[in-house]
Scaffold this motif. Structure first.
Motif, PDB file in Angstrom:
ATOM      1  N   SER A   1      13.423  34.839  36.079  1.00 36.27           N
ATOM      2  CA  SER A   1      15.009  34.551  36.676  1.00 36.27           C
ATOM      3  C   SER A   1      15.861  34.490  35.516  1.00 36.27           C
ATOM      4  CB  SER A   1      14.916  33.417  37.383  1.00 36.27           C
ATOM      5  OG  SER A   1      14.890  32.081  36.558  1.00 36.27           O
ATOM      6  N   LYS A   2      15.368  34.227  34.210  1.00 36.50           N
ATOM      7  CA  LYS A   2      16.367  34.019  33.123  1.00 36.50           C
ATOM      8  C   LYS A   2      17.577  33.019  33.523  1.00 36.50           C
ATOM      9  CE  LYS A   2      15.344  38.493  31.086  1.00 36.50           C
ATOM     10  NZ  LYS A   2      14.269  38.652  31.873  1.00 36.50           N
ATOM     11  N   HIS A   3      17.117  32.043  34.282  1.00 35.83           N
ATOM     12  CA  HIS A   3      17.991  30.887  34.617  1.00 35.83           C
ATOM     13  C   HIS A   3      18.179  29.977  33.262  1.00 35.83           C
ATOM     14  CE1 HIS A   3      20.061  27.893  36.853  1.00 35.83           C
ATOM     15  NE2 HIS A   3      20.011  28.613  38.069  1.00 35.83           N
ATOM     16  N   LEU A   4      19.172  29.938  32.392  1.00 36.92           N
ATOM     17  CA  LEU A   4      19.328  29.168  31.351  1.00 36.92           C
ATOM     18  C   LEU A   4      19.445  27.785  31.609  1.00 36.92           C
ATOM     19  CD1 LEU A   4      19.759  28.971  28.374  1.00 36.92           C
ATOM     20  CD2 LEU A   4      22.066  29.158  28.585  1.00 36.92           C
ATOM     21  N   TYR A   5      19.759  27.191  32.791  1.00 34.37           N
ATOM     22  CA  TYR A   5      20.043  25.728  32.910  1.00 34.37           C
ATOM     23  C   TYR A   5      18.990  25.299  33.622  1.00 34.37           C
ATOM     24  CZ  TYR A   5      21.707  21.529  34.522  1.00 34.37           C
ATOM     25  OH  TYR A   5      22.010  19.817  34.683  1.00 34.37           O
ATOM     26  N   MET A   6      18.118  26.007  34.160  1.00 33.73           N
ATOM     27  CA  MET A   6      16.767  25.652  34.649  1.00 33.73           C
ATOM     28  C   MET A   6      15.822  25.508  33.440  1.00 33.73           C
ATOM     29  SD  MET A   6      16.574  25.270  38.025  1.00 33.73           S
ATOM     30  CE  MET A   6      16.983  25.624  39.479  1.00 33.73           C
ATOM     31  N   TYR A   7      16.046  26.342  32.460  1.00 34.85           N
ATOM     32  CA  TYR A   7      15.235  26.525  31.110  1.00 34.85           C
ATOM     33  C   TYR A   7      15.600  25.228  30.490  1.00 34.85           C
ATOM     34  CZ  TYR A   7      13.795  27.613  26.331  1.00 34.85           C
ATOM     35  OH  TYR A   7      13.673  27.802  25.097  1.00 34.85           O
ATOM     36  N   ILE A   8      16.514  24.660  30.280  1.00 36.90           N
ATOM     37  CA  ILE A   8      16.928  23.473  29.523  1.00 36.90           C
ATOM     38  C   ILE A   8      16.715  22.309  30.401  1.00 36.90           C
ATOM     39  CG2 ILE A   8      19.190  22.125  28.895  1.00 36.90           C
ATOM     40  CD1 ILE A   8      20.731  24.433  28.771  1.00 36.90           C
ATOM     41  N   ARG A   9      16.572  22.227  31.632  1.00 43.49           N
ATOM     42  CA  ARG A   9      16.127  20.915  32.418  1.00 43.49           C
ATOM     43  C   ARG A   9      14.360  21.104  32.275  1.00 43.49           C
ATOM     44  NH1 ARG A   9      17.265  21.768  38.745  1.00 43.49           N
ATOM     45  NH2 ARG A   9      15.783  19.910  38.786  1.00 43.49           N
ATOM     46  N   LEU A  10      13.857  22.080  32.022  1.00 39.98           N
ATOM     47  CA  LEU A  10      12.526  22.203  32.020  1.00 39.98           C
ATOM     48  C   LEU A  10      12.267  21.593  30.527  1.00 39.98           C
ATOM     49  CD1 LEU A  10      10.930  25.467  33.516  1.00 39.98           C
ATOM     50  CD2 LEU A  10      10.242  23.094  33.623  1.00 39.98           C
ATOM     51  N   LEU A  11      12.956  22.031  29.534  1.00 40.30           N
ATOM     52  CA  LEU A  11      12.676  21.400  28.104  1.00 40.30           C
ATOM     53  C   LEU A  11      12.822  20.106  28.003  1.00 40.30           C
ATOM     54  CD1 LEU A  11      14.844  24.157  25.972  1.00 40.30           C
ATOM     55  CD2 LEU A  11      12.012  23.908  26.108  1.00 40.30           C
ATOM     56  N   PHE A  12      13.888  19.349  28.753  1.00 37.50           N
ATOM     57  CA  PHE A  12      13.875  17.873  28.761  1.00 37.50           C
ATOM     58  C   PHE A  12      12.845  17.494  29.299  1.00 37.50           C
ATOM     59  CE2 PHE A  12      15.327  14.684  31.264  1.00 37.50           C
ATOM     60  CZ  PHE A  12      15.768  13.425  30.133  1.00 37.50           C
ATOM     61  N   SER A  13      12.355  17.825  30.611  1.00 34.87           N
ATOM     62  CA  SER A  13      11.476  17.188  31.437  1.00 34.87           C
ATOM     63  C   SER A  13      10.137  17.317  30.578  1.00 34.87           C
ATOM     64  CB  SER A  13      11.041  18.052  32.699  1.00 34.87           C
ATOM     65  OG  SER A  13      12.376  17.931  33.595  1.00 34.87           O
ATOM     66  N   MET A  14       9.896  18.275  29.902  1.00 35.79           N
ATOM     67  CA  MET A  14       8.494  18.425  29.302  1.00 35.79           C
ATOM     68  C   MET A  14       8.815  17.576  28.160  1.00 35.79           C
ATOM     69  SD  MET A  14       7.889  22.581  29.749  1.00 35.79           S
ATOM     70  CE  MET A  14       6.436  22.712  28.966  1.00 35.79           C
ATOM     71  N   GLY A  15       9.730  17.451  27.288  1.00 34.96           N
ATOM     72  CA  GLY A  15       9.834  16.543  26.019  1.00 34.96           C
ATOM     73  C   GLY A  15       9.724  15.435  26.533  1.00 34.96           C
ATOM     74  N   TYR A  16      10.208  14.770  27.625  1.00 33.46           N
ATOM     75  CA  TYR A  16      10.292  13.368  28.294  1.00 33.46           C
ATOM     76  C   TYR A  16       8.908  13.077  28.321  1.00 33.46           C
ATOM     77  CZ  TYR A  16      11.962   9.119  30.395  1.00 33.46           C
ATOM     78  OH  TYR A  16      12.102   7.682  30.910  1.00 33.46           O
ATOM     79  N   THR A  17       8.222  14.159  29.123  1.00 33.25           N
ATOM     80  CA  THR A  17       6.674  13.690  29.391  1.00 33.25           C
ATOM     81  C   THR A  17       5.846  13.728  28.177  1.00 33.25           C
ATOM     82  OG1 THR A  17       7.225  14.992  31.351  1.00 33.25           O
ATOM     83  CG2 THR A  17       4.843  14.673  30.874  1.00 33.25           C
ATOM     84  N   TYR A  18       6.009  14.344  27.510  1.00 32.73           N
ATOM     85  CA  TYR A  18       5.305  14.203  26.096  1.00 32.73           C
ATOM     86  C   TYR A  18       5.429  13.113  25.439  1.00 32.73           C
ATOM     87  CZ  TYR A  18       3.511  19.127  26.061  1.00 32.73           C
ATOM     88  OH  TYR A  18       2.779  20.360  26.428  1.00 32.73           O
ATOM     89  N   LEU A  19       6.681  12.592  25.508  1.00 36.14           N
ATOM     90  CA  LEU A  19       6.865  11.253  24.677  1.00 36.14           C
ATOM     91  C   LEU A  19       5.935  10.214  25.455  1.00 36.14           C
ATOM     92  CD1 LEU A  19      10.879  11.408  23.945  1.00 36.14           C
ATOM     93  CD2 LEU A  19       8.855  11.535  22.185  1.00 36.14           C
ATOM     94  N   LEU A  20       6.316  10.174  26.901  1.00 40.88           N
ATOM     95  CA  LEU A  20       5.568   9.226  27.470  1.00 40.88           C
ATOM     96  C   LEU A  20       4.113   9.021  27.433  1.00 40.88           C
ATOM     97  CD1 LEU A  20       7.914   9.232  30.885  1.00 40.88           C
ATOM     98  CD2 LEU A  20       7.752   7.367  29.211  1.00 40.88           C
TER      99      LEU A  20
END
Length: 356
Positions: free
Chosen positions: A187-206
């Protein structure tokens, strides 16, 4: 055009285009289009943290209802639910989403049903009622087999991952995020991509994978425009500030997968070279502290075999014993590996970090 700008993360420009459009639809009494535009605007207001405009939008919608100029339908209740959820009024939001679901089912409009179910899952997660939230996500997946709503499908996957993360099921959460990533690529949905990066980064930290988590969060940070992405920018900053000064000395167990070494707070370095089963067992426990693994699950995940009590009961017992001897500072008083009626688990309060 306004919706495309919002998908790209250009919320300020999208807002400037959509607000006059919403007013025009309202003046023309084109209420259906007005609600569609208002729904997009609410997401924009949430990202820009324009809580005054969220309040104004809710009042305008309620005024429509009071003046009886618009027949209440599922979409209207959904938008009212979004207003309430953005203000963290979970009880009110839940009522609106329930009503949206009822009307959606009555009219059999699948798109409305899907949005209402998503709203229910969202509220349940806010209430920390994770099992209920996952049930709604499952219901949503059933409907996605009948109707294609790409943006909502990605949002539901991200929400699904966030629910699993809140439950401490980090590996499962990451699996779901990767499913969402495959859809975002299309879909090339940039905002969804940013949300995903954040969610994945936070999960890796936890999960204790600090280096990996910071990589994803930095990518998310670099991808946003601070003026356009206020909510996401603040969320990223809060998480990065919280984990900025984390050092290995703060953790009870630090596993270096590549070096096959464990750093235990009191014992120091523990070498796992040539002890692949023990290492795989430890990695499994560290991936989900507090998660109980039955003997069947351990045999399947660690030995990659089908469980046979005659073969595996003693093998599991002996291997757990060997692992305890390696990592426990006091073998007679274990602080990491525990046994319950259902199986074995790593102490939930243990602070762990994994370097890949």
């Amino acid at each position: 055009m306004g919706k495309m700008l919002a998908e790209r993360g250009d919320f300020l420009e999208a807002e400037s285009l959509l607000e006059p459009l919403a007013n025009d639809y309202l003046e023309d009494k084109n209420y259906q289009q007005f609600i569609e535009v208002e729904s997009v605007l609410l997401r924009i207001y949430g990202e820009l943290e324009r809580f005054d405009k969220i309040n104004a939008a809710k009042e305008r919608l309620q005024d429509l209802v009071i003046r009886s100029e618009f027949q209440l339908n599922s979409r209207m209740y959904y938008v009212l639910g979004v207003c309430a959820a953005l203000k963290e009024q979970t009880d009110v939001a839940h009522e609106y989403f329930q009503q949206a679901l009822k009307l959606g089912l009555d009219t059999n409009i699948k798109k409305d049903i899907c949005h209402a179910i998503y709203g229910m899952a969202w509220v349940y997660r806010m209430r920390e009622q994770y099992d209920n939230a996952l049930k709604e996500i499952y219901n949503l997946q059933v409907f996605f087999e009948l109707i294609d709503i790409p943006d909502l499908k990605v949002s539901s996957l991200i929400l699904n991952g966030n629910i699993l993360r809140s439950m401490g099921k980090y590996d499962q959460a990451l699996d779901v995020y990767w499913q969402a990533y495959d859809l975002v690529k299309e879909s090339k949905h940039l905002y969804m991509y940013i949300r995903l990066l954040f969610s994945m980064g936070y999960t890796y930290l936890l999960q204790g994978e600090t280096s990996m988590g910071k990589v994803y969060l930095n990518l998310a940070k670099r991808s946003i425009d601070p003026k356009n992405n206020i909510f996401m920018g603040n969320a990223i900053d809060r998480v990065m500030d919280k984990y900025a000064d984390i050092s290995e000395s703060e953790f009870d167990l630090v596993l270096d997968e590549e070096a096959h070494q464990l750093l235990e707070k009191k014992k120091g370095k523990v070498d796992f070279k040539s002890q692949f089963i023990l290492l795989d067992l430890l990695k499994l426990f560290m991936s989900q502290p507090g998660q109980v693994f039955s003997k069947e699950a351990l045999v399947e995940k660690v030995w990659k075999q089908e469980y046979d009590p005659r073969v595996h009961d003693n093998k599991v017992y002996v291997t757990i014993k060997r692992l305890r001897k390696l990592i426990e500072p006091d073998y007679d008083r274990p602080k990491y590996i525990f046994r319950s009626k259902q199986g074995y688990y790593l102490n939930k309060s243990a602070k762990v970090m994994v370097h890949h």
